[in-house]
Write a protein that holds these residues in place. Structure first.
Motif, PDB file in Angstrom:
ATOM      1  N   THR A  99      14.414  21.853  17.923  1.00  0.00           N
ATOM      2  CA  THR A  99      14.471  21.867  16.460  1.00  0.00           C
ATOM      3  C   THR A  99      15.611  20.955  16.052  1.00  0.00           C
ATOM      4  O   THR A  99      16.743  21.101  16.535  1.00  0.00           O
ATOM      5  N   GLY A 100      15.303  19.991  15.207  1.00  0.00           N
ATOM      6  CA  GLY A 100      16.347  19.055  14.841  1.00  0.00           C
ATOM      7  C   GLY A 100      15.868  18.027  13.839  1.00  0.00           C
ATOM      8  O   GLY A 100      14.837  18.205  13.173  1.00  0.00           O
ATOM      9  N   ALA A 101      16.609  16.941  13.741  1.00  0.00           N
ATOM     10  CA  ALA A 101      16.305  15.899  12.767  1.00  0.00           C
ATOM     11  C   ALA A 101      16.828  14.569  13.291  1.00  0.00           C
ATOM     12  O   ALA A 101      17.628  14.518  14.228  1.00  0.00           O
ATOM     13  N   PHE A 102      16.352  13.492  12.682  1.00  0.00           N
ATOM     14  CA  PHE A 102      16.839  12.162  13.039  1.00  0.00           C
ATOM     15  C   PHE A 102      16.829  11.271  11.813  1.00  0.00           C
ATOM     16  O   PHE A 102      16.106  11.526  10.833  1.00  0.00           O
ATOM     17  N   LEU A 103      17.653  10.247  11.865  1.00  0.00           N
ATOM     18  CA  LEU A 103      17.732   9.251  10.797  1.00  0.00           C
ATOM     19  C   LEU A 103      17.821   7.883  11.446  1.00  0.00           C
ATOM     20  O   LEU A 103      18.752   7.611  12.208  1.00  0.00           O
TER      21      LEU A 103
END
Length: 732
Positions: A99-103
């Motif tokens: 579970t996470g995010a990226f940019l």
């Protein structure tokens, strides 16, 4: 008795029934093991069915009563066929997404003749075990203006077990017979073969043969040995033979123990557009047509429904149907692709549309034949001026005819190709273009590339080029050549060094002299957290400078990191708290752990098995490494956390003494509290202990007594410290 069937002896004796007149009867399990095809059982006894062996046509019995051996010789029509099948490599289960995010960011700053220009693209994503959401924007500032435009926003859930995907948000329709892919915003549901790498969709031939005795079968595809199999007597079939696309043939060379050979040959034609028998491919889309993509953020038009259905009717015929509809346009089409062994692939389709222009039709026919020596094909599309699809520009009529043809032939030192394009337009620029290409390998020197093009309709358009491509190293190459365009000529030269998979640098330098005088230079640097380019350009006296920076920031299960662009799947690898440890993906160096013991691996292959390995030489001797290699199979655009569980071994040689000053008896068992491990003392009370904490307590036991002790770990400067004077006090 021992039973030998067509020369193959069973490992264990088998119980058979023998009648007074000498007839033999075998139980059902024996008939199955021998792969015999017999009629209905003769009788049943004690729940077991028995089959008669005597007096059966195609079955010969030879009974050695003294040796209790029964030899059974069966004709091929009495033996059930055995099946051998090639299977794709096991990929293993999917790795659960973190579970996470990226940019991701791409920033560009340019200066052309003193005029600045700034631009860039930003992409943000969120991933969970339940899918991936991504949105992207493009912006530009220059000339006193600035604007930001949204490109796409969507949430995607992939189901590898059923090979299907669901997309909610912006997407592109599948297209199909009579239609073209168009951008829309809504929901898309359909088959996705890409989530199962190695899954073969096109028909694969099944080759059949027969062996009289135990034999070896060599499988050849276009005279190339692909595999060998041991087969038992009787008919057999080999399914899913790995083949080359296009026209070819499969040969089975059956060789028995005496060296006698039998050859079976079967031709095939494999076309990528075909689906094997019973395979179903589909896509459904419902949403609003996207307008002015890249120029406006939220411009949507008419409601659209679209579906494409493809089905393998047989291994040689694949059918397709397509339907799309908006309030203004409705279109439907039917088509089929047929493969004929020794001939090629034939495709045909017909579509009709209804709109405010009226009723229109489209007819398409195609043929191609691809062989190792010569490949050629033609594709023609004819449309009435009233034919409209959902993606057609409202103020533009379709071309009346479009014809494309090609011929390609490899030869010993290279390839030769010809292509032809005819577009007979209605208000569109007409074109009739003949192109030719050739490449010649010059051994270790390089490759000579020739190309030419001429347009026989419209404005004059004649072009040709001659290039010599020189390999100068693993990542370095050079190119020099002559280019002709209409009445002008140019000399070009280029040398470039590609970026490595991991951190490193590269460059490109090019020069052109002739119709346009131009000099280009680019220096590229790739680090663990980004990629950077500096470009200088000079064109006929005008200069320009361009700087770009790209990279990404992500978080996976609480681990925050900076990285290169995260365009595909990626992993955050933790190697304890050890910095400077090299990490390999598929035996390619891709990253080194930072000061926190974390390395980020971008560009993992989604849905495929990726092998991640540590360089153990970079770890200290006292590091405890449960495993040096792990495999992950990630979802697309998702991150996974990979913890190798590396930690300090915390081992020491402890000298334990009793309260009276004597050493702990040799052979005593020693346990640390809360640990399942058991250690044994050596003479002098010495015990090698592992897995120590800062402080530990434990118990020692031997014949006649037990005692408890406490110790404090002190590493000092030794890899394996020695802890002396550990007093063990008797219990009680």
């Amino acid at each position: 008795m021992l039973v030998i069937v067509n020369g193959v002896q069973e490992a264990e004796p088998r119980m058979l029934l023998k009648s007074p007149n000498g007839a033999f009867f075998a139980p059902e399990e024996a008939i199955a093991a021998w792969r015999l095809k017999l009629a209905q059982p003769a009788f049943e006894r004690d729940g077991t069915r028995y089959f008669a062996l005597s007096a059966v046509q195609g079955l010969k019995l030879d009974y050695d009563e003294a040796g209790q051996i029964l030899r059974v010789t069966a004709s091929p029509d009495r033996i059930r066929s055995s099946r051998l099948a090639y299977r794709p490599a096991e990929l293993g289960p999917m790795t659960k997404s973190g579970t996470g995010a990226f940019l991701n960011y791409d920033l560009v700053a340019a200066l052309y003749d003193g005029v600045p220009d700034l631009g860039g693209q930003v992409e943000a994503g969120v991933f969970t075990p339940h899918g991936v959401g991504v949105t992207s924007f493009v912006g530009r500032a220059g000339g006193g203006t600035a604007h930001l435009t949204r490109l796409e926003t969507s949430w995607v859930f992939d189901d590898p077990a059923r090979m299907r995907s669901v997309r909610i948000g912006d997407g592109i329709t599948r297209g199909g017979v009579g239609g073209v892919p168009v951008r829309f915003g809504g929901i898309q549901f359909g088959r996705n073969f890409a989530v199962e790498p190695g899954f073969v969709t096109l028909p694969i031939p099944t080759v059949r043969g027969s062996a009289a005795v135990p034999s070896v079968v060599d499988v050849y595809v276009n005279n190339t040995l692909r595999d060998s199999h041991n087969v038992q007597p009787g008919p057999f079939e080999i399914a899913n033979v790995p083949i080359f696309t296009g026209s070819g043939y499969v040969q089975l060379v059956v060789r028995d123990l005496l060296g006698r050979e039998t050859v079976v040959t079967q031709s095939y034609y494999a076309a990528p557009r075909l689906l094997r028998r019973g395979l179903y491919d589909y896509s459904f889309e419902l949403g609003f047509l996207r307008r002015d993509f890249g120029q406006r953020s939220n411009a949507y038009g008419d409601l659209l429904f679209s579906t494409t259905q493809r089905y393998g009717l047989s291994d040689a015929v694949t059918g397709e149907a397509h339907f799309e509809a908006t309030a203004k346009v409705q279109a439907a089409g039917l088509g089929a692709d047929v493969a004929i062994a020794g001939v090629g692939a034939i495709g045909a389709s017909v579509a009709a549309s209804r709109s405010d222009r009226g009723t229109g039709t489209q007819v398409s026919v195609a043929f191609d034949r691809r062989t190792p020596r010569l490949s050629y094909g033609v594709h023609a599309v004819l449309m009435s001026d009233d034919y409209v699809s959902a993606g057609s520009p409202p103020d533009r009529k379709p071309p009346a005819a479009t014809v494309q043809a090609f011929v390609a032939a490899p030869f010993r030192f290279g390839t030769l190709g010809l292509s032809y394009l005819l577009r007979d337009g209605r208000g569109e620029p007409e074109a009739e273009i003949l192109s030719a290409t050739a490449s010649v390998r010059l051994g270790r020197v390089g490759t000579l590339y020739l190309a030419g093009r001429k347009n026989f309709r419209g404005p004059k358009d004649v072009a040709a080029e001659l290039l010599l491509i020189l390999p100068l190293g693993p990542r370095t190459s050079g190119t020099t050549g002559l280019q002709l365009r209409d009445d002008s000529a140019s000399l070009t030269a280029l040398i470039q060094r590609a970026l490595p998979l991991g951190p490193g640098w590269g460059y490109r330098a090019a020069a052109s002299l002739g119709a346009t005088n131009r000099l280009d230079g680019r220096l590229s640097l790739q680090t663990a957290i980004g990629a950077y380019d500096l470009e200088l350009t000079w064109v006929d006296g005008a200069t320009g400078v361009r700087m770009t920076a790209s990279g990404g920031v992500g978080i996976v299960d609480g681990t925050l990191f900076a990285s290169r662009r995260l365009d595909e799947s990626f992993a955050a690898v933790r190697v304890g708290d050890y910095a400077g440890v090299r990490v390999y993906a598929d035996n390619q160096l891709v990253a080194t752990t930072n000061r926190n013991g974390v390395a980020v691996i971008p560009r993992l292959r989604p849905y495929d098995r990726n092998a991640i390995r540590l360089e153990t030489a970079d770890l200290p001797l006292d590091a405890e490494v449960p495993s040096v290699e792990r495999s992950v199979r990630p979802y697309d655009r998702s991150g996974v956390a990979v913890d190798f569980g590396v930690k300090p071994a915390r081992a020491a040689m402890a000298a334990i003494v009793l309260e009276d000053g004597t050493s702990l008896p040799s052979g005593a068992t020693v346990r640390l509290d809360g640990r399942p491990d058991e250690f044994v003392s050596a003479p002098g009370g010495e015990v090698y202990l592992t897995g120590l904490g800062d402080t530990d307590s434990g118990v020692a036991a031997w014949n006649g007594g037990t005692c408890r002790f406490s110790l404090r770990y002190s590493k000092g400067s030794d890899v394996q410290p020695r802890l002396d004077g550990i007093v063990c006090r008797r219990a009680g």
